[in-house]
Design a protein around this motif. Sequence first.
Motif, mmCIF file in Angstrom:
data_model
loop_
_atom_site.group_PDB
_atom_site.id
_atom_site.type_symbol
_atom_site.label_atom_id
_atom_site.label_comp_id
_atom_site.label_asym_id
_atom_site.label_seq_id
_atom_site.Cartn_x
_atom_site.Cartn_y
_atom_site.Cartn_z
ATOM 1 N N ARG A 78 0.833 -1.222 0.000
ATOM 2 C CA ARG A 78 0.000 0.000 0.000
ATOM 3 C C ARG A 78 0.854 1.254 0.000
ATOM 4 N N VAL A 90 -2.419 -2.098 -6.301
ATOM 5 C CA VAL A 90 -3.592 -2.189 -5.425
ATOM 6 C C VAL A 90 -4.862 -2.462 -6.245
ATOM 7 N N ALA A 91 -5.017 -1.775 -7.371
ATOM 8 C CA ALA A 91 -6.198 -2.001 -8.209
ATOM 9 C C ALA A 91 -6.196 -3.428 -8.762
ATOM 10 N N LYS A 94 -7.095 -5.887 -5.923
ATOM 11 C CA LYS A 94 -8.527 -5.864 -5.606
ATOM 12 C C LYS A 94 -9.314 -6.669 -6.639
ATOM 13 N N ALA A 97 -8.653 -10.384 -6.251
ATOM 14 C CA ALA A 97 -9.295 -10.893 -5.039
ATOM 15 C C ALA A 97 -10.798 -11.081 -5.258
ATOM 16 N N ALA A 98 -11.376 -10.163 -6.015
ATOM 17 C CA ALA A 98 -12.829 -10.194 -6.220
ATOM 18 C C ALA A 98 -13.272 -11.395 -7.052
ATOM 19 N N LEU A 104 -8.139 -9.883 1.217
ATOM 20 C CA LEU A 104 -6.983 -9.110 0.782
ATOM 21 C C LEU A 104 -6.287 -8.465 1.983
ATOM 22 N N PHE A 304 -14.183 -9.268 1.045
ATOM 23 C CA PHE A 304 -14.963 -8.464 0.117
ATOM 24 C C PHE A 304 -16.233 -8.022 0.836
ATOM 25 N N PRO A 305 -16.730 -6.814 0.751
ATOM 26 C CA PRO A 305 -16.227 -5.710 -0.077
ATOM 27 C C PRO A 305 -15.388 -4.711 0.735
ATOM 28 N N TYR A 307 -12.327 -4.383 1.399
ATOM 29 C CA TYR A 307 -11.039 -3.915 0.883
ATOM 30 C C TYR A 307 -11.162 -2.960 -0.301
ATOM 31 N N LEU A 308 -12.386 -2.768 -0.796
ATOM 32 C CA LEU A 308 -12.530 -1.895 -1.977
ATOM 33 C C LEU A 308 -12.105 -0.460 -1.668
ATOM 34 N N LEU A 310 -9.612 0.333 0.233
ATOM 35 C CA LEU A 310 -8.194 0.356 0.601
ATOM 36 C C LEU A 310 -7.421 1.342 -0.275
#
Length: 323
Positions: A78, A90-91, A94, A97-98, A104, A304-305, A307-308, A310
């Motif tokens: 991060r 990071v994107a 995410k 992970a989704a 995450l 989820f969700p 970490y969105l 983050l």
Amino acid sequence: MILALETSCDDTCAAVVTADGQIRANVISSQGVHSRYGGVVPEIASRHHLELIGGVVDAALDGAGVTLAGIDLMAVTRGPGLVAALLVGVATAKALAAVHGTPLAGVDHLHGHVAASFLSPEPFEPPFLSLIASGGHTLLAHVRDPGPSFEVLGQTLDDAAGEAFDKGARLLGLGYPGGPALEQLARHGDPAGFEFPTARRLQGLDFSFAGLKTALLYKVRDLGEAEAARRRADLAASYQRAIVESLVIRVKRGLAQTGLERLAIGGGVAANGPLRERLPPKQLCTDNAAMIASAARYVPQLPFPDYLGLDVYASGEPAVLAA
Ligand code: KG4
Ligand code: ZN
């Protein structure tokens, strides 16, 4: 199985590491494009991360013999680092992970350098003193447990040790990154050829390299172009010795002050031969994602969700250790 991504600077990295710290794959794609600019150009770095990250992730999964469905935890750096570069990692993390509802973990880059020591085949467990010397950071920490809240005992007041290598290399007409190039040139030089400052009089455990860089600049100027070119290797060797001494002085002070007997070193500068001769050896020093996976084992895992939201943080910004 942990899949970790690291994109804080100019290396695009992905690694697969098991929960007990065994590295199954560790892929590092270095962007060779920055040397012509004498340093990392953030906008170019982030564009390259975008181009490289997909292939690097595939290579890590292939190398580990797993698919995304077999990953139990996504991990990603991060910060601190270049914001636009961090955002690519990071994107991507995410999104990956989704796909299968994987949790995450957001990891602090410096915690990653510390956690490189916890990896197999020779895991090195706390408590220990940790020296992290890279292009962006130079610090000495008391590591009591594997988590992210290690105690920083001292840090650089100006340039990082790697930055001192890079700037010195530039003054001597070498490319970026300067550390390995300067080390190579120094092999043919006399480390006692010139006297460079080590900020020895600076009390405590903080580091300072700005005076050293200025001393080299003046020395090169005083010698004149022809003589400076003739004595380039001596300049490199003496300059390198001053950086190494400066680090070793603080490490010794830190060990004495804390009573700790064990030391781990991390960050790109830890790859330096003469420094390693003065201190015990250690692998996985330069940026990689295996260290991020290692650190991810000791930070909160967000489902989820959650970490969105983050976010990343830049160099110089306070670390956000919790979610
Ligand atoms: O940890 P790292 O790979 O990336 C950062 O987080 O900064 O460290 C890169 C830094 C650069 O400044 C580079 O010149 C330095 O580490 N470096 C070295 C050596 N290898 C890399 N410095 C001295 N000697 C080396 N062999
Ligand atoms: Zn680093």
